[in-house]
Scaffold this motif. Structure first.
Motif, PDB file in Angstrom:
ATOM      1  N   THR A  82      43.926  42.230  37.206  1.00 35.24           N
ATOM      2  CA  THR A  82      43.795  42.064  38.652  1.00 35.24           C
ATOM      3  C   THR A  82      42.404  42.446  39.137  1.00 35.24           C
ATOM      4  O   THR A  82      41.711  43.256  38.525  1.00 35.24           O
ATOM      5  CB  THR A  82      44.817  42.920  39.416  1.00 35.24           C
ATOM      6  OG1 THR A  82      44.535  44.296  39.188  1.00 35.24           O
ATOM      7  CG2 THR A  82      46.228  42.614  38.982  1.00 35.24           C
ATOM      8  N   THR A  83      42.038  41.851  40.238  1.00 35.00           N
ATOM      9  CA  THR A  83      40.802  42.184  40.935  1.00 35.00           C
ATOM     10  C   THR A  83      41.200  42.679  42.315  1.00 35.00           C
ATOM     11  O   THR A  83      41.765  41.907  43.103  1.00 35.00           O
ATOM     12  CB  THR A  83      39.887  40.953  41.063  1.00 35.00           C
ATOM     13  OG1 THR A  83      39.647  40.445  39.758  1.00 35.00           O
ATOM     14  CG2 THR A  83      38.575  41.317  41.729  1.00 35.00           C
ATOM     15  N   PRO A  84      40.969  43.945  42.598  1.00 37.38           N
ATOM     16  CA  PRO A  84      41.435  44.462  43.890  1.00 37.38           C
ATOM     17  C   PRO A  84      40.542  44.013  45.036  1.00 37.38           C
ATOM     18  O   PRO A  84      39.343  43.846  44.872  1.00 37.38           O
ATOM     19  CB  PRO A  84      41.366  45.974  43.715  1.00 37.38           C
ATOM     20  CG  PRO A  84      40.268  46.181  42.731  1.00 37.38           C
ATOM     21  CD  PRO A  84      40.320  44.972  41.808  1.00 37.38           C
ATOM     22  N   ALA A  85      41.170  43.838  46.161  1.00 37.51           N
ATOM     23  CA  ALA A  85      40.434  43.594  47.405  1.00 37.51           C
ATOM     24  C   ALA A  85      40.232  44.944  48.080  1.00 37.51           C
ATOM     25  O   ALA A  85      41.077  45.824  47.980  1.00 37.51           O
ATOM     26  CB  ALA A  85      41.230  42.659  48.311  1.00 37.51           C
ATOM     27  N   ARG A  86      39.127  45.106  48.716  1.00 41.37           N
ATOM     28  CA  ARG A  86      38.865  46.337  49.459  1.00 41.37           C
ATOM     29  C   ARG A  86      39.371  46.119  50.884  1.00 41.37           C
ATOM     30  O   ARG A  86      38.675  45.592  51.730  1.00 41.37           O
ATOM     31  CB  ARG A  86      37.370  46.651  49.465  1.00 41.37           C
ATOM     32  CG  ARG A  86      36.782  46.797  48.081  1.00 41.37           C
ATOM     33  CD  ARG A  86      37.233  48.075  47.426  1.00 41.37           C
ATOM     34  NE  ARG A  86      36.618  48.198  46.109  1.00 41.37           N
ATOM     35  CZ  ARG A  86      37.295  48.522  45.024  1.00 41.37           C
ATOM     36  NH1 ARG A  86      38.576  48.736  45.084  1.00 41.37           N
ATOM     37  NH2 ARG A  86      36.682  48.635  43.871  1.00 41.37           N
ATOM     38  N   SER A  87      40.617  46.487  51.100  1.00 40.25           N
ATOM     39  CA  SER A  87      41.262  46.241  52.385  1.00 40.25           C
ATOM     40  C   SER A  87      42.169  47.412  52.728  1.00 40.25           C
ATOM     41  O   SER A  87      42.829  47.961  51.859  1.00 40.25           O
ATOM     42  CB  SER A  87      42.090  44.953  52.293  1.00 40.25           C
ATOM     43  OG  SER A  87      42.986  44.847  53.361  1.00 40.25           O
ATOM     44  N   PRO A  88      42.260  47.773  54.013  1.00 40.43           N
ATOM     45  CA  PRO A  88      43.205  48.826  54.406  1.00 40.43           C
ATOM     46  C   PRO A  88      44.656  48.423  54.137  1.00 40.43           C
ATOM     47  O   PRO A  88      45.526  49.280  54.019  1.00 40.43           O
ATOM     48  CB  PRO A  88      42.960  49.012  55.902  1.00 40.43           C
ATOM     49  CG  PRO A  88      41.915  48.045  56.304  1.00 40.43           C
ATOM     50  CD  PRO A  88      41.465  47.289  55.117  1.00 40.43           C
ATOM     51  N   GLU A  89      44.902  47.132  53.998  1.00 35.95           N
ATOM     52  CA  GLU A  89      46.255  46.652  53.726  1.00 35.95           C
ATOM     53  C   GLU A  89      46.749  47.106  52.351  1.00 35.95           C
ATOM     54  O   GLU A  89      47.948  47.219  52.129  1.00 35.95           O
ATOM     55  CB  GLU A  89      46.313  45.132  53.834  1.00 35.95           C
ATOM     56  CG  GLU A  89      45.985  44.591  55.214  1.00 35.95           C
ATOM     57  CD  GLU A  89      46.934  45.099  56.287  1.00 35.95           C
ATOM     58  OE1 GLU A  89      48.163  45.055  56.085  1.00 35.95           O
ATOM     59  OE2 GLU A  89      46.430  45.564  57.330  1.00 35.95           O
ATOM     60  N   ILE A  90      45.826  47.340  51.416  1.00 36.12           N
ATOM     61  CA  ILE A  90      46.207  47.816  50.083  1.00 36.12           C
ATOM     62  C   ILE A  90      47.003  49.106  50.198  1.00 36.12           C
ATOM     63  O   ILE A  90      48.072  49.244  49.600  1.00 36.12           O
ATOM     64  CB  ILE A  90      44.962  48.005  49.179  1.00 36.12           C
ATOM     65  CG1 ILE A  90      44.356  46.657  48.805  1.00 36.12           C
ATOM     66  CG2 ILE A  90      45.285  48.819  47.941  1.00 36.12           C
ATOM     67  CD1 ILE A  90      45.082  45.881  47.738  1.00 36.12           C
ATOM     68  N   GLU A  99      55.602  34.116  37.268  1.00 38.13           N
ATOM     69  CA  GLU A  99      56.592  34.408  38.319  1.00 38.13           C
ATOM     70  C   GLU A  99      56.623  35.900  38.626  1.00 38.13           C
ATOM     71  O   GLU A  99      56.676  36.303  39.789  1.00 38.13           O
ATOM     72  CB  GLU A  99      57.982  33.945  37.887  1.00 38.13           C
ATOM     73  CG  GLU A  99      58.205  32.463  37.948  1.00 38.13           C
ATOM     74  CD  GLU A  99      59.599  32.070  37.469  1.00 38.13           C
ATOM     75  OE1 GLU A  99      60.509  32.922  37.472  1.00 38.13           O
ATOM     76  OE2 GLU A  99      59.767  30.898  37.079  1.00 38.13           O
ATOM     77  N   ILE A 100      56.598  36.711  37.572  1.00 38.98           N
ATOM     78  CA  ILE A 100      56.606  38.170  37.750  1.00 38.98           C
ATOM     79  C   ILE A 100      55.344  38.611  38.485  1.00 38.98           C
ATOM     80  O   ILE A 100      55.408  39.408  39.428  1.00 38.98           O
ATOM     81  CB  ILE A 100      56.738  38.877  36.386  1.00 38.98           C
ATOM     82  CG1 ILE A 100      58.112  38.583  35.761  1.00 38.98           C
ATOM     83  CG2 ILE A 100      56.519  40.381  36.530  1.00 38.98           C
ATOM     84  CD1 ILE A 100      58.218  38.980  34.299  1.00 38.98           C
ATOM     85  N   ALA A 101      54.197  38.101  38.050  1.00 41.06           N
ATOM     86  CA  ALA A 101      52.924  38.474  38.685  1.00 41.06           C
ATOM     87  C   ALA A 101      52.870  37.999  40.130  1.00 41.06           C
ATOM     88  O   ALA A 101      52.417  38.741  41.018  1.00 41.06           O
ATOM     89  CB  ALA A 101      51.758  37.902  37.888  1.00 41.06           C
ATOM     90  N   ASP A 102      53.329  36.789  40.393  1.00 42.70           N
ATOM     91  CA  ASP A 102      53.303  36.258  41.755  1.00 42.70           C
ATOM     92  C   ASP A 102      54.177  37.071  42.705  1.00 42.70           C
ATOM     93  O   ASP A 102      53.898  37.129  43.903  1.00 42.70           O
ATOM     94  CB  ASP A 102      53.765  34.799  41.779  1.00 42.70           C
ATOM     95  CG  ASP A 102      52.732  33.834  41.229  1.00 42.70           C
ATOM     96  OD1 ASP A 102      51.548  34.213  41.097  1.00 42.70           O
ATOM     97  OD2 ASP A 102      53.124  32.684  40.923  1.00 42.70           O
ATOM     98  N   ALA A 103      55.227  37.704  42.178  1.00 42.22           N
ATOM     99  CA  ALA A 103      56.139  38.484  43.013  1.00 42.22           C
ATOM    100  C   ALA A 103      55.599  39.875  43.343  1.00 42.22           C
ATOM    101  O   ALA A 103      56.169  40.571  44.190  1.00 42.22           O
ATOM    102  CB  ALA A 103      57.505  38.605  42.327  1.00 42.22           C
ATOM    103  N   ASP A 104      54.505  40.284  42.707  1.00 47.75           N
ATOM    104  CA  ASP A 104      53.902  41.581  43.030  1.00 47.75           C
ATOM    105  C   ASP A 104      53.497  41.570  44.502  1.00 47.75           C
ATOM    106  O   ASP A 104      52.873  40.619  44.970  1.00 47.75           O
ATOM    107  CB  ASP A 104      52.675  41.807  42.149  1.00 47.75           C
ATOM    108  CG  ASP A 104      52.043  43.165  42.382  1.00 47.75           C
ATOM    109  OD1 ASP A 104      51.554  43.417  43.511  1.00 47.75           O
ATOM    110  OD2 ASP A 104      52.029  43.965  41.440  1.00 47.75           O
ATOM    111  N   PRO A 105      53.859  42.600  45.254  1.00 48.35           N
ATOM    112  CA  PRO A 105      53.532  42.625  46.690  1.00 48.35           C
ATOM    113  C   PRO A 105      52.051  42.407  46.999  1.00 48.35           C
ATOM    114  O   PRO A 105      51.725  41.743  47.986  1.00 48.35           O
ATOM    115  CB  PRO A 105      53.995  44.010  47.134  1.00 48.35           C
ATOM    116  CG  PRO A 105      55.113  44.333  46.199  1.00 48.35           C
ATOM    117  CD  PRO A 105      54.695  43.747  44.877  1.00 48.35           C
ATOM    118  N   PHE A 106      51.155  42.936  46.184  1.00 50.47           N
ATOM    119  CA  PHE A 106      49.721  42.726  46.408  1.00 50.47           C
ATOM    120  C   PHE A 106      49.350  41.247  46.252  1.00 50.47           C
ATOM    121  O   PHE A 106      48.555  40.710  47.009  1.00 50.47           O
ATOM    122  CB  PHE A 106      48.876  43.551  45.436  1.00 50.47           C
ATOM    123  CG  PHE A 106      48.843  45.022  45.726  1.00 50.47           C
ATOM    124  CD1 PHE A 106      49.058  45.538  46.994  1.00 50.47           C
ATOM    125  CD2 PHE A 106      48.569  45.915  44.703  1.00 50.47           C
ATOM    126  CE1 PHE A 106      49.000  46.902  47.244  1.00 50.47           C
ATOM    127  CE2 PHE A 106      48.508  47.280  44.943  1.00 50.47           C
ATOM    128  CZ  PHE A 106      48.729  47.774  46.217  1.00 50.47           C
TER     129      PHE A 106
END
Length: 124
Positions: free
Chosen positions: A23-31, A82-89
């Motif tokens: 994964t590549t994280p986004a720098r967002s307060p939503e995280i 499918e598993i990865a797509d279901a991750d909330p992030f």
């Protein structure tokens, strides 16, 4: 010098397929807002036997994650996606990811360690 061919040397290897989500994280307060839901999802996957391991990457000398890795047990790339797509992030578009098949050949494991609750089970 060893006279065996690579095929002879690897004939007994495990050859177990896993799928690695990088994964590549986004720098967002939503995280931070979705972190509890993400962690609950990871523990659910662990309990279902689908999660082999997961955690963040850090660049040398840094204490802020630069990415993450999730190793999944899945029967196919489609199931792993499918598993990865279901991750909330990922569902929220807060992280992007790549999916790769990984073949585990060598290594050793004699216990089951669940990182989320720090429980240990000794293998028979």
């Amino acid at each position: 010098m060893n006279d065996k061919t690579p095929d002879q040397l690897t004939s007994g290897f495990l050859r177990r397929e896993f799928y690695v989500v990088t994964t590549t994280p986004a720098r967002s307060p939503e995280i931070k807002k979705l972190l509890p839901e993400h962690l609950e999802y990871q523990v659910k996957l662990e309990r279902e036997g689908k999660l082999f391991g997961a955690g963040p990457f850090y660049e040398e000398g840094d204490d802020i994650p630069s990415g993450g890795m999730i190793i999944l047990r899945a029967r196919s790339a489609a199931e792993a996606r499918e598993i990865a797509d279901a991750d909330p992030f990922h569902k929220a578009g807060l992280r992007s990811y790549t999916l790769r098949k990984w073949m585990m050949n060598e290594g050793a494991m004699t216990v089951t360690i669940r990182y989320s609750d720090q429980s240990v089970e000794i293998a028979d």
